[in-house]
Design an enzyme around this catalytic site. Structure first.
Site, mmCIF file in Angstrom:
data_model
loop_
_atom_site.group_PDB
_atom_site.id
_atom_site.type_symbol
_atom_site.label_atom_id
_atom_site.label_comp_id
_atom_site.label_asym_id
_atom_site.label_seq_id
_atom_site.Cartn_x
_atom_site.Cartn_y
_atom_site.Cartn_z
ATOM 1 N N HIS A 171 -21.524 3.133 8.254
ATOM 2 C CA HIS A 171 -21.423 3.314 6.830
ATOM 3 C C HIS A 171 -23.279 3.390 6.846
ATOM 4 C CE1 HIS A 171 -17.599 2.940 6.031
ATOM 5 N NE2 HIS A 171 -17.528 1.577 6.571
ATOM 6 N N SER A 180 -19.499 -2.206 3.903
ATOM 7 C CA SER A 180 -18.495 -1.254 3.530
ATOM 8 C C SER A 180 -17.810 -1.543 2.114
ATOM 9 C CB SER A 180 -17.945 -0.069 4.481
ATOM 10 O OG SER A 180 -16.745 -1.376 4.924
ATOM 11 N N LYS A 204 -17.425 9.423 9.248
ATOM 12 C CA LYS A 204 -17.821 9.382 7.850
ATOM 13 C C LYS A 204 -19.043 10.591 7.258
ATOM 14 C CE LYS A 204 -16.467 4.449 7.567
ATOM 15 N NZ LYS A 204 -15.406 4.311 8.543
ATOM 16 N N ARG A 227 0.590 -0.804 -0.344
ATOM 17 C CA ARG A 227 -0.044 -0.063 0.409
ATOM 18 C C ARG A 227 0.543 0.948 0.138
ATOM 19 N NH1 ARG A 227 -5.584 -2.332 2.787
ATOM 20 N NH2 ARG A 227 -5.063 -4.324 2.608
#
Length: 406
Positions: free
Chosen positions: A218, A190, A249, A21
């Site tokens: 979410h 999600s 979020k 990553r």
């Protein structure tokens, strides 16, 4: 012992799978969401990109009501809380925010944590510790924070197939009817974008005398008349014992929380190390979250526009033959790639050729072979931006010869 070699070997193993990553250095631009400045290094400099993978689903992190409340709070109180909740870290902003969250979910009480991860981990491990002999039934696709909390609680656990009510009931029926039980699940998952059968889960909990634990991270802000989540939308909020959510979020700030009966909240507050020994969130964050929750409760415009744009994007992608995952019935738009190297290649091409920023989702977030791009349209992603994205994806798919069947 050559410790450096061991560390290098561990990283090399990740790189060999193509799932190493890389952080993308971006700087959001207040008032211009979803635009951001990409700091691409000395050779490429800075450029403007469109962010397509943010969890700030409604753009509330830049809403004037939120930023003004945070400015006012820092002028009034300074930056930090100064301690844990038990030692000087409970400010009036925290108290007001917990009251607002309890009201949002129709519960007696709420409790703030430093993040959604911590709220799941701390609460589930504490429930396992204070309920002797409890058996926890966990959906196989529950978030890592839920899994970690259940593991740390060291109670008996059963994993049921994703959203499979028949399998869950089979597991419950095989256990001692007299044992305390807790069923843990999410509302919106999600990575796939699918939604749990909340009413059916509540039916089973009531039939077998189990507590229910629902992760709505979410979904809060995005579903229901006041944005309380899928449980509100589906009319089952009063049947859920513990609702866990996030402020990071749809509410656009930072922090996590649970909402439940006063008795349950008091028990978690009194026993959870993740709560007791953590400095409380800054009053500046609490003030911003409070303003955001109040706005989202009163305004459905952002929610309606979000779902409109998400539905448009899925329809446009399907028309272009792009492999939108059929499980997605929520605001999340996952596009299957199925290979970590190709997934990274698409993400890089989108970023550097088209100014479109989306992160590849690889193992361990999703299973190997299920690598994907996860798009999160917002009310601020215009129809023109949708068309730009679909056109760029179509070109990438052709150039890289990626399969188009989800």
């Amino acid at each position: 012992m050559d410790y450096d070699r061991l560390f290098d070997d561990a990283i090399d193993a990740v790189k060999a799978e193509g799932r190493y990553r890389v952080f993308v250095d971006i700087e959001r631009q207040r008032g211009f969401y979803p635009k951001a400045v990409h700091h691409a290094g000395e050779t490429q400099g800075k450029r403007t990109v469109t962010v397509w993978c943010s969890n700030d689903y409604l753009g509330m992190g830049q809403h004037p009501a939120v930023t003004e409340a945070m400015h006012a709070a820092i002028e009034a109180t300074g930056a930090g809380s100064g301690g844990t909740r038990n030692i000087s870290g409970t400010t009036h902003y925290h108290v007001e925010l917990e009251r607002e969250l309890a009201d949002l979910h129709g519960k007696e009480s709420a409790l703030l944590f430093t993040s959604g991860y911590v709220s799941n981990d701390a609460t589930l491990s504490t429930l396992a510790a204070v309920l002797p002999g409890v058996i926890i039934y966990s959906d196989e696709l529950n978030h890592a924070s839920m899994i970690e909390g259940i593991k740390r609680g060291r109670s008996e656990k059963r994993i049921f197939r994703h959203n499979d009510l028949a399998h869950l009931e089979e597991l419950i029926r095989a256990d001692d009817p007299a044992a305390p039980k807790l069923i843990a699940f999410e509302s919106v998952y999600s990575m796939d974008g699918d939604i749990a059968p909340l009413a059916g889960l509540c039916d089973l909990a009531e039939k077998y005398g189990a507590l229910t634990y629902l992760d709505e991270v979410h979904a809060v802000g995005l579903y229901g008349p006041r944005g309380a989540g899928v449980a509100e939308r589906d009319g089952v909020m009063h049947r859920i014992d513990i609702i866990e959510g996030t402020l990071a979020k749809a509410f656009g700030v930072m922090g996590g929380y649970i909402a439940a009966s006063a008795r349950i909240v008091d028990c978690v507050r009194s026993y959870a190390p993740g709560f007791i020994f953590s400095t409380s969130i800054s009053p500046v964050l609490a003030a911003g979250a409070l303003a955001s929750v109040r706005h989202v409760k009163a305004s459905g415009a952002e929610r309606a526009k979000l779902h409109e744009q998400a539905n448009k994007l899925k329809a446009m992608m399907r028309a272009a033959g792009l492999p939108v995952m059929e499980s997605s019935v929520s605001h999340i738009v996952p596009v299957l790639v199925g290979d970590p190297v190709q997934c990274k290649a698409v993400a890089d091409e989108l970023l550097f050729e088209y100014g479109i920023y989306v992160q590849p989702i690889n193992y361990p977030t999703v299973p190997r072979g299920a690598e994907r791009l996860r798009f999160t349209p917002s009310p601020a992603h215009t129809d023109e931006k949708l068309r730009e994205l679909v056109g760029a994806l179509d070109t990438c798919w052709r150039r890289l010869k990626i399969r188009r069947v989800a």
